[in-house]
Motif scaffolding. Structure first.
Motif, short mmCIF file in Angstrom:
data_model
loop_
_atom_site.label_atom_id
_atom_site.label_comp_id
_atom_site.label_asym_id
_atom_site.label_seq_id
_atom_site.Cartn_x
_atom_site.Cartn_y
_atom_site.Cartn_z
N UNK A 82 0.80 -1.21 0.08
CA UNK A 82 0.14 0.15 0.03
C UNK A 82 0.85 1.28 0.06
N UNK A 83 2.27 1.21 0.62
CA UNK A 83 2.93 2.42 0.59
C UNK A 83 3.10 3.06 -0.81
N UNK A 84 3.20 2.03 -1.71
CA UNK A 84 3.74 2.65 -3.21
C UNK A 84 2.45 2.84 -4.29
N UNK A 85 1.13 2.43 -3.41
CA UNK A 85 -0.01 2.59 -4.41
C UNK A 85 -0.60 4.21 -4.15
N UNK A 86 -1.22 4.76 -5.33
CA UNK A 86 -1.59 6.08 -5.24
C UNK A 86 -3.19 5.90 -5.93
N UNK A 87 -3.94 6.84 -5.31
CA UNK A 87 -5.32 6.69 -5.82
C UNK A 87 -5.15 7.12 -7.17
N UNK A 88 -5.96 6.64 -8.05
CA UNK A 88 -6.06 6.32 -9.56
C UNK A 88 -5.20 5.29 -10.20
N UNK A 89 -4.47 4.65 -9.51
CA UNK A 89 -3.65 3.57 -9.87
C UNK A 89 -4.54 2.70 -10.50
N UNK A 90 -4.31 2.14 -11.79
CA UNK A 90 -4.62 0.83 -12.66
C UNK A 90 -3.86 -0.37 -12.03
N UNK A 91 -4.48 -1.42 -11.28
CA UNK A 91 -4.22 -2.72 -11.17
C UNK A 91 -4.52 -3.73 -12.26
N UNK A 92 -3.56 -4.29 -12.85
CA UNK A 92 -3.81 -5.35 -13.77
C UNK A 92 -3.30 -6.82 -13.18
#
Length: 357
Positions: free
Chosen positions: A27-37
């Motif tokens: 979670x530390x490296x995720x930002x709102x709006x990121x696309x997860x494939x």
């Protein structure tokens, strides 16, 4: 067979066996709006790749505070990122629209939130894997369309055809850039949580049953709350039946599940926080402050929306929604106060400990 494949691998990976090696998103490296494939595994996933092309079989949008929104066979709904587990770190890819401004990412997130509860379409998903000039005339969603349309609504084109695209199109998008270091080994505690009962599963079931009842009452293909509100404004004779269906669905009591399970969050348990070391405690406290504040703000907004529409178009259903969001504002307000008090207590203990040394 093709239809079965699309349905089976429109869902994220959640392992049932106890493999020795598992991975999770950091979670530390995720930002709102990121696309997860996601890359599905197994025979069915291979068949999906044959039909749709490319390596990826599902797409989701990270919306912040540990939550993601995606479209699978259960329709458009939210899930917890921390419930995703992977056999290999290459099973997931995170991509980011670096060119998008903060406001545009927020607009994309608002779009997917407004599409929550919209049904999934196998037929529309299959069209995305075929060549041709299609026009989206359906009242349905599928995973990659939801994300591409969300960014299109914010003025950002991820792919040439947002209405009909595949997860692999998002993987190859030149507008998106891959983000490194987003996957790490899952701890035993993380695995235990990921495989525990998920209250969101109950919410999805209740929501599905409610909209089934709405469609039966109205005789219309109503897929989301905005469409329902528009219908009730023009058809007040359906209000009593729909309000009763909403109460019967159990939505008004869903919040009680977490209060019973985690009373410490709301200042109702004997311990302010579960037993953790200092580093884990501080991370937990800060996460609680951020999450409760964000959710409280969102629920205040939802209350205001229903309050305005109820002022001009009084309906029992709008009033029930107002009461629900007013309750949620209070519940998450208590959660925020508890977290802030915990931080003050934690910082006081640290200062006292450093002073005595």
């Amino acid at each position: 067979m093709i239809r079965h494949c699309i349905i089976q691998h429109s869902k994220p990976i959640r392992l049932k066996r106890m493999e020795s090696h598992r991975f999770a998103l950091n979670l530390i490296h995720l930002r709102p709006g990121d696309v997860i494939l996601l890359r599905g595994r197994g025979e069915i996933a291979d068949q999906v790749r044959t039909v749709a092309g490319g390596e990826f079989t599902h797409a989701m949008l990270y919306v912040g505070d540990g939550s993601l929104i995606h479209s699978d066979i259960d329709g458009v709904h939210a899930d917890n990122v921390q419930r995703l587990l992977f056999e290999d770190e290459t099973d997931v890819l995170v991509r980011r629209a670096i060119c998008a401004a903060h406001q545009q990412r927020e607009q994309a997130i608002t779009y997917v939130r407004r599409n929550i509860d919209v049904s999934y379409s196998v037929k529309e998903a299959l069209k995305a894997s075929k060549t041709g000039h299609w026009t989206d005339r359906s009242n349905r969603q599928f995973c990659s369309r939801l994300i591409a349309q969300a960014y299109q609504s914010a003025g950002v084109n991820l792919v040439p055809s947002p209405d009909y695209c595949t997860p692999n199109d998002l993987a190859q998008s030149t507008t998106l850039h891959s983000v490194n270091d987003c996957v790490h080994p899952a701890s035993p505690e993380h695995i235990t949580f990921a495989l525990s009962d998920n209250p969101l599963d109950l919410q999805k079931t209740q929501t599905g049953l409610f909209f089934d009842a709405v469609r039966k009452i109205t005789g219309e293909d109503i897929q989301k709350h905005e469409q329902l509100a528009d219908h009730l404004i023009g058809n007040p004779h359906h209000d009593t039946s729909i309000a009763a269906a909403f109460v019967a669905s159990g939505h008004l009591d869903l919040w009680k599940i977490d209060v019973r399970k985690n009373p410490w969050r709301y200042g109702r348990g004997p311990n302010l926080l579960p037993d953790r070391d200092q580093a884990q405690t501080l991370v937990l406290i800060n996460d609680e402050i951020k999450s409760s504040s964000s959710m409280r703000s969102r629920f205040i907004h939802q209350y205001q929306v229903y309050s305005r529409v109820h002022h001009y178009h009084p309906r029992e259903y709008f009033k029930a929604q107002m009461n629900l969001y007013l309750t949620l504002v209070a519940v998450h307000g208590a959660r925020l106060i508890t977290a802030l008090s915990a931080r003050n207590l934690f910082q006081g203990r640290r200062r006292k400990g450093s002073g005595s040394s």
